[in-house]
Every structure is written in structure tokens, then in C-alpha cells.
Design a protein around this motif. Structure first.
Motif, PDB file in Angstrom:
ATOM      1  N   THR A 177      23.731   6.281 -23.825  1.00 12.84           N
ATOM      2  CA  THR A 177      25.084   5.736 -23.659  1.00 12.84           C
ATOM      3  C   THR A 177      25.066   4.222 -23.916  1.00 12.84           C
ATOM      4  N   PRO A 178      26.010   3.695 -24.685  1.00 12.65           N
ATOM      5  CA  PRO A 178      26.050   2.248 -24.949  1.00 12.65           C
ATOM      6  C   PRO A 178      26.593   1.459 -23.756  1.00 12.65           C
ATOM      7  N   ILE A 179      25.874   1.518 -22.636  1.00 13.63           N
ATOM      8  CA  ILE A 179      26.381   0.905 -21.396  1.00 13.63           C
ATOM      9  C   ILE A 179      26.531  -0.609 -21.515  1.00 13.63           C
ATOM     10  N   HIS A 180      25.800  -1.230 -22.450  1.00 14.97           N
ATOM     11  CA  HIS A 180      25.904  -2.684 -22.631  1.00 14.97           C
ATOM     12  C   HIS A 180      27.285  -3.088 -23.136  1.00 14.97           C
ATOM     13  N   ALA A 181      27.998  -2.148 -23.738  1.00 11.58           N
ATOM     14  CA  ALA A 181      29.288  -2.480 -24.361  1.00 11.58           C
ATOM     15  C   ALA A 181      30.468  -1.917 -23.584  1.00 11.58           C
ATOM     16  N   LEU A 182      30.217  -1.216 -22.493  1.00 11.16           N
ATOM     17  CA  LEU A 182      31.302  -0.606 -21.723  1.00 11.16           C
ATOM     18  C   LEU A 182      31.614  -1.467 -20.500  1.00 11.16           C
ATOM     19  N   ASP A 183      32.764  -1.219 -19.904  1.00 12.08           N
ATOM     20  CA  ASP A 183      33.127  -1.886 -18.654  1.00 12.08           C
ATOM     21  C   ASP A 183      33.732  -0.826 -17.741  1.00 12.08           C
ATOM     22  N   GLY A 184      34.126  -1.192 -16.528  1.00  7.41           N
ATOM     23  CA  GLY A 184      34.652  -0.187 -15.615  1.00  7.41           C
ATOM     24  C   GLY A 184      33.563   0.802 -15.228  1.00  7.41           C
ATOM     25  N   THR A 185      33.986   2.004 -14.838  1.00  5.64           N
ATOM     26  CA  THR A 185      33.023   2.998 -14.349  1.00  5.64           C
ATOM     27  C   THR A 185      33.059   4.313 -15.116  1.00  5.64           C
ATOM     28  N   ILE A 186      34.206   4.663 -15.674  1.00  3.02           N
ATOM     29  CA  ILE A 186      34.317   5.935 -16.395  1.00  3.02           C
ATOM     30  C   ILE A 186      33.562   5.830 -17.723  1.00  3.02           C
ATOM     31  N   THR A 187      32.784   6.841 -18.046  1.00  4.63           N
ATOM     32  CA  THR A 187      32.153   6.919 -19.365  1.00  4.63           C
ATOM     33  C   THR A 187      32.987   7.849 -20.234  1.00  4.63           C
ATOM     34  N   PRO A 188      33.514   7.366 -21.350  1.00  7.80           N
ATOM     35  CA  PRO A 188      34.240   8.283 -22.238  1.00  7.80           C
ATOM     36  C   PRO A 188      33.281   9.357 -22.757  1.00  7.80           C
ATOM     37  N   GLN A 189      33.765  10.570 -22.892  1.00  4.75           N
ATOM     38  CA  GLN A 189      32.873  11.651 -23.343  1.00  4.75           C
ATOM     39  C   GLN A 189      32.214  11.322 -24.677  1.00  4.75           C
ATOM     40  N   GLY A 190      32.949  10.667 -25.563  1.00  5.14           N
ATOM     41  CA  GLY A 190      32.405  10.365 -26.887  1.00  5.14           C
ATOM     42  C   GLY A 190      31.195   9.453 -26.862  1.00  5.14           C
ATOM     43  N   CYS A 191      31.058   8.671 -25.797  1.00  2.31           N
ATOM     44  CA  CYS A 191      29.931   7.733 -25.645  1.00  2.31           C
ATOM     45  C   CYS A 191      28.865   8.257 -24.705  1.00  2.31           C
ATOM     46  N   ALA A 192      29.075   9.389 -24.080  1.00  2.00           N
ATOM     47  CA  ALA A 192      28.192   9.856 -22.999  1.00  2.00           C
ATOM     48  C   ALA A 192      26.931  10.484 -23.575  1.00  2.00           C
ATOM     49  N   PHE A 193      25.775  10.013 -23.109  1.00  2.00           N
ATOM     50  CA  PHE A 193      24.488  10.415 -23.680  1.00  2.00           C
ATOM     51  C   PHE A 193      24.306  11.929 -23.682  1.00  2.00           C
ATOM     52  N   GLU A 194      23.415  12.363 -24.554  1.00  2.00           N
ATOM     53  CA  GLU A 194      23.052  13.779 -24.670  1.00  2.00           C
ATOM     54  C   GLU A 194      21.563  13.957 -24.417  1.00  2.00           C
ATOM     55  N   ARG A 195      21.210  15.080 -23.843  1.00  2.00           N
ATOM     56  CA  ARG A 195      19.807  15.483 -23.762  1.00  2.00           C
ATOM     57  C   ARG A 195      19.780  16.982 -23.976  1.00  2.00           C
ATOM     58  N   HIS A 196      19.093  17.405 -25.020  1.00  2.00           N
ATOM     59  CA  HIS A 196      18.997  18.832 -25.301  1.00  2.00           C
ATOM     60  C   HIS A 196      17.543  19.251 -25.306  1.00  2.00           C
ATOM     61  N   HIS A 197      17.315  20.501 -24.913  1.00  2.00           N
ATOM     62  CA  HIS A 197      15.967  21.065 -25.002  1.00  2.00           C
ATOM     63  C   HIS A 197      15.852  22.001 -26.198  1.00  2.00           C
ATOM     64  N   SER A 198      16.978  22.507 -26.657  1.00  2.00           N
ATOM     65  CA  SER A 198      16.959  23.322 -27.887  1.00  2.00           C
ATOM     66  C   SER A 198      18.276  23.177 -28.638  1.00  2.00           C
ATOM     67  N   GLY A 199      18.835  21.993 -28.566  1.00  2.00           N
ATOM     68  CA  GLY A 199      20.062  21.712 -29.312  1.00  2.00           C
ATOM     69  C   GLY A 199      21.319  22.134 -28.580  1.00  2.00           C
TER      70      GLY A 199
END
Lengths: 423, 423
Positions: free
Chosen positions: B89-111
Motif C-alpha cells: 500500500t502506498p501509505i507514504h502518499a495517503l492521509d486519513g485512516t481509510i485505505t481505498p480498495q484500489g490502493c490496498a495491498f495484496e498477498r496471494h499464495h496462489s493468485g
């Protein structure tokens, strides 16, 4: 309409007769699984046969293709040109309280303009000690706030004065959104310039061709207004005023000037186009009210509704909707299934927050009866959302703005909904 | 490092010497406007010369092109294949507390898999009275909740055990997001099936090829876990588990199973791959801790930071960051400019909420001195975020997961930042 008693709370056990018992007959599984006779139990699931998308698939993520209907929509006959028009938030398809920026309605008077942060300038002039021009980088150096507020266009529900017109919560009530804003207080900028004693109002205008100038009493400007540069964590979208807009909590959306370029401190209101020929309320006798800034308490059932029909069988039904007030926090929402004859108090998902959307739920049972669904909001001032008849008594039918009446959805026995009026 | 005294609160008046006085010499306007000698005052603004985009420009809105850098990014050397990898997540460029879904990090184990709502099935089996299979439509008929929680990957900051590795808050701390979830309580589904007396754990798994199975004590499952179908108002994104995922407030992200397909009630933990060979913490002596579910209190300064350098001149500076705790609400955040020798208490933008991100600000003055910026979070249990040295004392340097140490950014006199360690 049936005269069934108030909704029964479903028992905790055996709550969903529709859920399929594993290994049981699917034919006995009931309506909830009727769409597919195959339970797709673990052994038959296809997704474990291969791999999915990698983390490089979308640096900025988008909704999955199956949600392609959850978008802003306009109504072509409302205005002659989309650059001076409106579209609507798909509130019938959302839940919770936050409105994602991608779904948040737009209203433009001369289109959404394209401004780089580097080109942004905000002038404060008029009755101030030192007229100032702020760059975007300047704004970022003032103490910041984070606050969540609804923005409702004064014309929301404005087509409904003379009758039930638009068939869906998106169109009747979708000129609203609710976001977490990050920015700086307007007060801090005005204090930087220094307000002269004779300053009593501010006149705010945007950088677009319409300029959308509005007068705001100094008391409100110094109370809780913000210059916001982020919404829901990220930069404002172009169509919501990138890189900075005014936030005027609880007051009509037209005053939340986008692409804000100037704030003039004045000793009286400017009486601009946007507060004389527009954004005034014509009454029955032909006179008009002005300075009707606050958005009164209001609510709407978002599901079931015409765009969100009941598709499951009889049994448990979740009725849900949104409530808000420009005067403070929502304290209670009642729901009626019989057009306002009887009411049940809904469950607020969380305690109401001042000037922000509140989500309500009524967990009930539906056995196929027709319903005339209504919701009625109350706020911390004791104000109760009025019926359309009550609103017409004082306001007539000539207004466009500030229609906060109780909405009625006729839910038919097949689960479909329709916008209706009850007398 | 300078030994300047604690940051002075800037005076309200004459706060920003950088803001340009209108009509004054721009040369005297100072650093804040240095990027452009032209103040672009009202008369010179180009946007009023024509119209902008209409409301039909983007039914689902996207960020403006100037924000194209505010995206999730992966680090190629971290894993061999993006389908079993992570982005940040580009937390360095965000403010406030809500993370927009489009910026929210992903972690997959098989896609990330592609599942239609119609094909979703959730089985509850094992030590229950009635094994059940729920469709997505079934889930929507249970009473819904709205709650905002952070999700942090257990491996967040995991590359930093042996030294300062990754140069930016996005990469050191960006395996986190914070959203408003709408869904149903896991408790309500388990009660529908009926838990047998010998049931003490649940084993949860997803529909992707990895299945990502995890054991959760029944006490937690019945306490505050949710099956969520919406985040920030709209449907979950494909990469976050569309159409439904598990929410395990305050506990490591790996347990928040996406595309959830099965919940088995068991009398003991399964000891799956994801809780034995992975998601355990190897200590100095070679033994490993397991069942380390809770994310301890942690914080990070998001700006200034390596990806968000100070670009303005001397004077007012806003230092900001995020704090969170899996054990409850954040009660206080301190900021140090000298690598932990002296501390100032930051301002929380709003009171801390349990197991959700809290935004903090320190409004200070910067006169070009180098800083060793740190933040230190405290939560309602009295827990204080430790230094890296303290963490290494008990944990050694062999762990990957659960690194919640205090982060240090070296801010240089030119405003640039670098990830460093202080001894």
C-alpha cells in the motif's frame, strides 16, 4: 396490503431454512439455493485446479467485472448537457457508510476541470489584514484534520415534489456521498490572513468557468469548514475538486466549492446567481425562501428498493438504508412496512456521527406480503423527518431543493419494488 | 544531528512566511512558492476559459492522471512469482485512516481467483449439529454489521530484522490496509449450524488452490470475526476475496481467509502448513514460536519519509503517520526527531478505535536540521511499541513475522529521507 403484526425477530437456530443441509436433498433446500441445483461443494470447486492473478495485475485496483452495474448513472432528461448536470451514487447497491470515490455522485455547473497541484492557487482577500495566495504545498503545512461528512446536493429528491417520478433509490436519493476528508481548517487560513472586525461573511468561488460563488456566514466558516485535499485516504478525484475543495459540514453540496480559488471576506452576502436564481426555494404563494443552507434530517431504504428487489424466498429479510442530518447525529430510525401506519425501530449499525451517514438495519421476516416500505429519521435536535404531505403543507409543490420527505417503496409479492406515494 | 530543543508550536498569525502576500514581491514570497514565480492569480487562471468534463466521463471514477504514482508496488526479489507474492500500500502518499480498495495491498499464495457470487458456497461442517452450505444470497439474509479494522500481514516490516533494507514506508510498512467492512458475524453462521460441546477450534480455508487453511480458537471465532462482503461501501475487490472473506480483527492478515469456502469446527488445531512451516517465528536458539496471532502495537511516520521528502523551505512542517494495535485502541503516539533521545506527544486526528488505524500529526517547525524521525505507539493495554534492539533481545534476528519495532527515518538537511537504524 396485509395487516400482519410487526415483524417477528427470527429465531437464532434454524434461522435460514433456505441454507442447504449437506448431503440432504437439494429439493428441500428451499429458495435460497434455487438459482443453482448444484451445491458446488468442495470437491467440485474449479478454482483450486489452477492459479489466479499475480500481484502485478493491477497497480491501482478496480472492481471485478461482475460489479459493472454498480456505477454512477445520469438521467438524460434532467439537463441539456452533461457538463452542467448530475449523476447519481448507486446507493441501492452499497452497504456500510463510506462512499468509494469511484461511485460518488458528481454535479458540475461547467464540467470537471483538469488542474495540476502545481498550478493550484487559493487567494484570500477582502476584509483581511494581509491578502494572501496559498499554493497547494502551502496548504499542506497547516495543521490537518480528518473528519467524515456526508455531502448532499440541495436538489436530491428534487424531482419528487409533485409525485413519485424516478424508479430507484439511486435516482431519488443518490445525490449524496460520505467520505473521510483530510485537509486543513478554513479557520486556520482565515486567521493567517487576519479578519478585519467588519468581516461578517466569506464569498467562496471555484476555478471552473461557473465559479459557483457562494456566500457563507463567517460564523460557519470559522466553525467547522475545511479545505480538503484527500477523501477516503487518497487525493480527491478530478470530478470532486482535485486538488482541493471546500467542505461545509451539514450544509447543501453546492456550497462545497470545488477547485477552490478564492475566499473573499465581506461585510455582507454577495447575493450571487447561485444563491438567488438558484438554490432558493419557491413557495406556494410564489415567494422564495433563501439562505436555506442546512440539510434537514432524512433517510431512505436502499434495499429492498426498485433497483434492489427481493430475490430470495420467504423467511429472513434484511431491510437496510441510510439516514443523515445536517444538524448533528442521527439518534433513531424507524421503519414502516405499511405506509406509515405502524413503525418498528431499526438497528443503527453504529452510533450516529454528526453530519455523517448512518447505516440502519431492520432484521425481519417476509412471507411474500406486499409492503409499503418507509423509513423515518430522527436527529439529536429532536427533529423528525416529515411526510411528503407535511412538507407540501408549508412548501407547496414548486420547490426543487430541500425535499427531505419520507420515501415510500411499494414492494410487491414477487419482491419487485416501485416508487409510490401514499396519501 | 542538531541538539535543537523540542519543536516549537508555530504561532497562529504569520504562520506561513512562505505564503505570498498579494501584490507583494514574489521574491519575498519565500520557499513555498519557489516552484513557480507566477502566482497564477485569478485573472490569469486558464480553467475559466472553457468547460470541463461532463458527468458521463467516467461511470466508475478513477484517480486523476497526476496521481499515477500512488499505486501498489511489489518488490521483485521478494518472491519468485507474482502469484505467490505481495505488493504494498502506498501509505507514504495517503492521509486519513481509510485505505481505498484500489490502493490496498495484496498477498496471494496462489493468485487472485475469479469467482461469481452465484458460484460462491460456504460450507460449515465438523463438530456441528447440522452441516450447512450457504450461498452468497443466504449470507445476505443474516443480520449485518459495519466495522472498521486494519489488516496487517504478519510479514509487514519482516525484511528489517537484520538491518534497514527497504527505502520507503510503502515497502517497510505497506502490508497494511484499513477498511469499513459490511458483513455478518461468524458467530451467527456457527450458531445456525449448532456447535457441539467438544468443538473448540475452527479450521477456515479459501477456495483458491493454496486453500490457505488456518486454525482459530472458537473463542475468537465467536467473539468478533465477520464474513465480510463489502469494504468501504462496495463489493470486495477480486484480489481481496470477492465475493466474501473472513475478517479476524487485530490478528495477522494470513488468517483473514479470502474466497472463504469452508469452516470446520474441530476439537483441536489442524497444524496446517500455514501455521507450522509458515507464520511461526524462529527464535535465536533455533526453536520457533507458534500461535502468534495478535498484531502488537506499532506505528510509522509516513511523511516525511524516503518516498515523501520535505520539498518546502524552513518553517512549519507537518509530521504525520499511522498507529495501530491488535489488542485495542491506540491511546498515544510519541514522535522523536533525535533517534529516541527525546520525545514529543503527537496529536491523534481522532480518538483511537479498537483494531483500526489511527492517524497522528505533529505540527512542528523545521529549520533544515537533520532528523532521526521515529514514532512510538501505545495502546489501551499499556503496551509500548519496542525498539528494534529490545525486540532482538527476545527474538533474535531470524524471524520474518511480527516485527513491530520503532522505525527510524534519517531526514537530511536537503529534506530527503533514508531508512536507517540507530544503535
Amino acid at each position: 396490503m396485509s395487516n400482519k403484526p410487526k415483524g417477528l425477530t427470527p429465531s437464532r437456530r434454524a434461522f435460514l431454512k433456505g441454507a442447504a443441509a449437506v448431503g440432504g436433498s437439494m429439493a428441500g433446500g428451499g429458495a435460497a439455493l434455487a438459482a443453482s441445483p448444484d451445491p458446488l461443494i468442495v470437491e467440485k470447486q474449479p478454482w483450486a485446479q489452477g492459479t489466479g492473478d499475480g500481484v502485478d495485475a493491477s497497480p491501482y485496483g478496480l472492481p471485478i467485472q461482475y460489479e459493472g452495474d454498480v456505477v454512477r448513472r445520469n438521467v438524460e432528461w434532467l439537463t441539456a448537457d452533461t457538463i452542467s448536470s448530475i449523476n447519481f451514487t448507486p446507493i441501492h447497491a452499497l452497504d456500510g457508510t463510506i462512499t468509494p470515490q469511484g461511485c460518488a455522485f458528481e454535479r458540475h455547473h461547467s464540467g470537471a476541470i483538469d488542474m495540476r497541484k502545481e498550478d493550484f492557487r487559493l487567494m484570500i482577500n477582502g476584509l483581511v489584514d494581509t491578502p494572501l495566495v496559498f499554493s497547494y504545498a502551502d496548504l499542506e503545512r497547516f495543521p490537518r484534520e480528518n473528519r467524515t461528512f456526508f455531502l448532499e446536493c440541495a436538489a436530491n429528491t428534487g424531482m419528487e415534489w409533485a409525485g413519485a417520478q424516478l424508479n430507484g433509490a439511486q435516482f431519488t436519493h443518490g445525490m449524496i456521498h460520505n467520505m473521510e476528508y483530510s485537509g486543513v481548517s478554513l479557520r486556520s487560513l482565515l486567521e493567517e490572513a487576519g479578519i478585519k472586525p467588519e468581516g461578517k461573511w466569506v464569498y467562496v468561488e471555484g476555478a471552473d468557468a461557473s465559479s459557483n460563488g457562494r456566500s457563507i456566514p463567517l460564523e460557519k466558516a470559522l466553525d467547522d469548514c475545511m479545505i480538503a485535499f484527500k477523501a477516503n485516504g487518497e487525493a480527491l478525484r478530478k470530478e470532486h475538486g482535485y486538488p482541493a475543495r471546500l467542505v461545509v459540514p451539514g450544509w447543501e453540496g453546492n456550497m462545497w466549492v470545488k477547485w477552490i480559488r478564492r475566499i473573499e471576506v465581506t461585510d455582507q452576502p454577495i447575493e450571487s446567481r447561485e444563491e438567488t436564481s438558484k438554490y432558493t426555494d419557491t413557495l406556494e404563494d410564489g415567494t422564495s425562501r433563501k439562505w436555506t443552507w442546512v440539510m434537514d434530517a432524512k433517510s431512505v431504504v436502499t434495499s429492498p428498493s426498485p433497483q434492489s428487489p427481493i430475490k430470495h424466498g420467504h423467511g429472513p429479510l434484511v431491510i437496510t438504508g441510510l439516514a443523515w442530518s445536517g444538524r448533528g447525529a442521527i439518534t433513531r430510525v424507524d421503519v414502516s412496512k405499511d405506509g406509515g401506519k405502524t413503525w418498528e425501530t431499526a438497528r443503527l449499525a453504529n452510533p450516529g456521527q454528526p453530519m455523517a451517514l448512518t447505516r440502519f438495519y431492520l432484521d425481519t421476516t417476509w412471507t411474500g406480503e406486499e409492503m409499503l416500505l418507509q423509513s423515518r429519521a430522527m436527529d439529536e435536535t429532536g427533529y423528525v423527518q416529515p411526510t411528503k404531505a407535511m412538507l407540501r403543507e408549508t412548501r407547496g409543490e414548486n420547490s426543487i431543493y430541500h425535499n427531505n420527505c419520507i420515501q415510500t417503496w411499494w414492494i410487491k409479492s414477487n419482491g419487485e419494488g416501485e416508487n409510490v406515494e401514499v396519501s
